[in-house]
Design a protein around this motif. Structure first.
Motif, PDB file in Angstrom:
ATOM      1  N   ASN A 246      41.632  39.984  45.419  1.00 51.59           N
ATOM      2  CA  ASN A 246      42.308  39.216  44.377  1.00 51.59           C
ATOM      3  C   ASN A 246      41.621  37.891  44.067  1.00 51.59           C
ATOM      4  O   ASN A 246      42.231  36.997  43.501  1.00 51.59           O
ATOM      5  N   LYS A 247      40.354  37.765  44.451  1.00 52.87           N
ATOM      6  CA  LYS A 247      39.614  36.525  44.198  1.00 52.87           C
ATOM      7  C   LYS A 247      38.640  36.752  43.048  1.00 52.87           C
ATOM      8  O   LYS A 247      38.029  37.810  42.939  1.00 52.87           O
ATOM      9  N   ASP A 248      38.502  35.740  42.194  1.00 50.25           N
ATOM     10  CA  ASP A 248      37.593  35.854  41.066  1.00 50.25           C
ATOM     11  C   ASP A 248      36.665  34.641  41.011  1.00 50.25           C
ATOM     12  O   ASP A 248      35.559  34.683  41.514  1.00 50.25           O
ATOM     13  N   ALA A 249      37.106  33.548  40.414  1.00 50.64           N
ATOM     14  CA  ALA A 249      36.258  32.368  40.265  1.00 50.64           C
ATOM     15  C   ALA A 249      35.769  31.890  41.630  1.00 50.64           C
ATOM     16  O   ALA A 249      36.560  31.709  42.557  1.00 50.64           O
ATOM     17  N   GLY A 250      34.458  31.731  41.751  1.00 54.34           N
ATOM     18  CA  GLY A 250      33.862  31.258  42.990  1.00 54.34           C
ATOM     19  C   GLY A 250      33.642  32.327  44.043  1.00 54.34           C
ATOM     20  O   GLY A 250      33.130  32.031  45.123  1.00 54.34           O
ATOM     21  N   ALA A 251      34.004  33.575  43.753  1.00 50.83           N
ATOM     22  CA  ALA A 251      33.887  34.636  44.750  1.00 50.83           C
ATOM     23  C   ALA A 251      32.689  35.554  44.509  1.00 50.83           C
ATOM     24  O   ALA A 251      32.292  36.290  45.402  1.00 50.83           O
ATOM     25  N   TRP A 252      32.112  35.520  43.317  1.00 48.38           N
ATOM     26  CA  TRP A 252      31.032  36.428  42.966  1.00 48.38           C
ATOM     27  C   TRP A 252      29.712  35.940  43.558  1.00 48.38           C
ATOM     28  O   TRP A 252      29.610  34.811  44.049  1.00 48.38           O
ATOM     29  N   SER A 253      28.696  36.791  43.496  1.00 48.48           N
ATOM     30  CA  SER A 253      27.412  36.483  44.105  1.00 48.48           C
ATOM     31  C   SER A 253      26.301  37.174  43.323  1.00 48.48           C
ATOM     32  O   SER A 253      26.560  38.061  42.512  1.00 48.48           O
ATOM     33  N   LEU A 254      25.070  36.789  43.610  1.00 49.35           N
ATOM     34  CA  LEU A 254      23.968  37.616  43.158  1.00 49.35           C
ATOM     35  C   LEU A 254      23.821  38.721  44.198  1.00 49.35           C
ATOM     36  O   LEU A 254      24.246  38.544  45.344  1.00 49.35           O
ATOM     37  N   PRO A 255      23.283  39.882  43.839  1.00 50.77           N
ATOM     38  CA  PRO A 255      23.090  40.933  44.845  1.00 50.77           C
ATOM     39  C   PRO A 255      22.156  40.427  45.938  1.00 50.77           C
ATOM     40  O   PRO A 255      21.021  40.047  45.667  1.00 50.77           O
TER      41      PRO A 255
ATOM     42  N   PRO B 261      20.487  33.547  27.523  1.00 48.60           N
ATOM     43  CA  PRO B 261      20.344  34.738  28.374  1.00 48.60           C
ATOM     44  C   PRO B 261      21.644  35.087  29.099  1.00 48.60           C
ATOM     45  O   PRO B 261      22.609  34.328  29.056  1.00 48.60           O
ATOM     46  N   SER B 262      21.628  36.238  29.775  1.00 52.02           N
ATOM     47  CA  SER B 262      22.757  36.639  30.609  1.00 52.02           C
ATOM     48  C   SER B 262      22.224  37.059  31.972  1.00 52.02           C
ATOM     49  O   SER B 262      21.045  37.389  32.109  1.00 52.02           O
ATOM     50  N   VAL B 263      23.096  37.010  32.968  1.00 54.55           N
ATOM     51  CA  VAL B 263      22.715  37.363  34.335  1.00 54.55           C
ATOM     52  C   VAL B 263      23.713  38.355  34.910  1.00 54.55           C
ATOM     53  O   VAL B 263      24.874  38.407  34.489  1.00 54.55           O
ATOM     54  N   LEU B 264      23.245  39.107  35.892  1.00 59.88           N
ATOM     55  CA  LEU B 264      24.085  40.084  36.578  1.00 59.88           C
ATOM     56  C   LEU B 264      24.660  39.448  37.841  1.00 59.88           C
ATOM     57  O   LEU B 264      23.911  38.941  38.675  1.00 59.88           O
ATOM     58  N   VAL B 265      25.976  39.458  37.961  1.00 62.75           N
ATOM     59  CA  VAL B 265      26.641  38.986  39.172  1.00 62.75           C
ATOM     60  C   VAL B 265      27.475  40.137  39.735  1.00 62.75           C
ATOM     61  O   VAL B 265      27.873  41.041  38.996  1.00 62.75           O
ATOM     62  N   VAL B 266      27.719  40.108  41.045  1.00 63.51           N
ATOM     63  CA  VAL B 266      28.470  41.170  41.701  1.00 63.51           C
ATOM     64  C   VAL B 266      29.642  40.576  42.481  1.00 63.51           C
ATOM     65  O   VAL B 266      29.581  39.444  42.961  1.00 63.51           O
ATOM     66  N   HIS B 267      30.687  41.365  42.586  1.00 59.41           N
ATOM     67  CA  HIS B 267      31.901  40.952  43.285  1.00 59.41           C
ATOM     68  C   HIS B 267      31.955  41.656  44.634  1.00 59.41           C
ATOM     69  O   HIS B 267      31.813  42.880  44.707  1.00 59.41           O
ATOM     70  N   PRO B 268      32.164  40.912  45.724  1.00 60.57           N
ATOM     71  CA  PRO B 268      32.200  41.540  47.038  1.00 60.57           C
ATOM     72  C   PRO B 268      33.401  42.468  47.177  1.00 60.57           C
ATOM     73  O   PRO B 268      34.501  42.157  46.723  1.00 60.57           O
ATOM     74  N   GLY B 269      33.165  43.607  47.797  1.00 59.96           N
ATOM     75  CA  GLY B 269      34.228  44.574  48.021  1.00 59.96           C
ATOM     76  C   GLY B 269      35.036  44.239  49.262  1.00 59.96           C
ATOM     77  O   GLY B 269      34.732  43.300  49.995  1.00 59.96           O
TER      78      GLY B 269
END
Length: 151
Positions: free
Chosen positions: A30-39, A16-24
């Protein structure tokens, strides 16, 4: 009392795949790995966490998840002490249609200028291993719990 948040992990069975979001905003630009979240988002102690999760999903993505079956994923505790309660829902979301609420902060710091930023600036469908890398480490257990529920 520590802060509480509630959110929804949207998933598709294609892998499966999941939806993750990046905080604005400038702190995560400039952060990627470890910075995303679920809504997700904060709620008051007396507010129903499930209702808050549905509201916050809409506020952060622009998509309304009409009342549907939500699979409980339990809680995790962030390093900050905040507790996040989450549910999973199967669904589709076009990441190009992302429309997030905004927040305002003084930026640059001590400039006296206030700027508005989206709460979420990007959304991404990703496989489960990629999601574990991108998500804040404290939220990664939600992926494992989803896998268990889908078995």
């Amino acid at each position: 009392m520590s802060k509480r948040s509630a959110g929804i992990l949207l998933y598709r069975l294609d892998g499966p795949s999941v939806l993750v979001v990046h905080p604005g905003g400038p702190f995560f630009k400039n952060k990627d790995a470890g910075a995303w979240s679920l809504p997700k988002g904060e709620h008051e102690p007396d507010e129903d966490p499930r209702a808050a999760a549905l509201r916050e999903f809409t506020e952060e993505t622009g998509m309304t998840l009409h009342d549907r079956e939500l699979l409980p994923l339990g809680e995790v505790r962030m390093r900050s002490g905040k507790t996040i309660t989450a549910w999973a829902a199967e669904g589709e979301f076009d990441v190009d249609s992302l429309r997030s609420n905004t927040f305002e902060i003084e930026w640059p710091p001590r400039s006296g200028r206030r700027q508005s930023f989206p709460e979420v600036d990007r959304a991404l469908w990703c496989d489960l291993d990629t999601a574990r890398e991108k998500l804040n480490a404290a939220q990664a257990p939600f992926i494992d719990r989803l896998v268990e529920l889908l078995r």
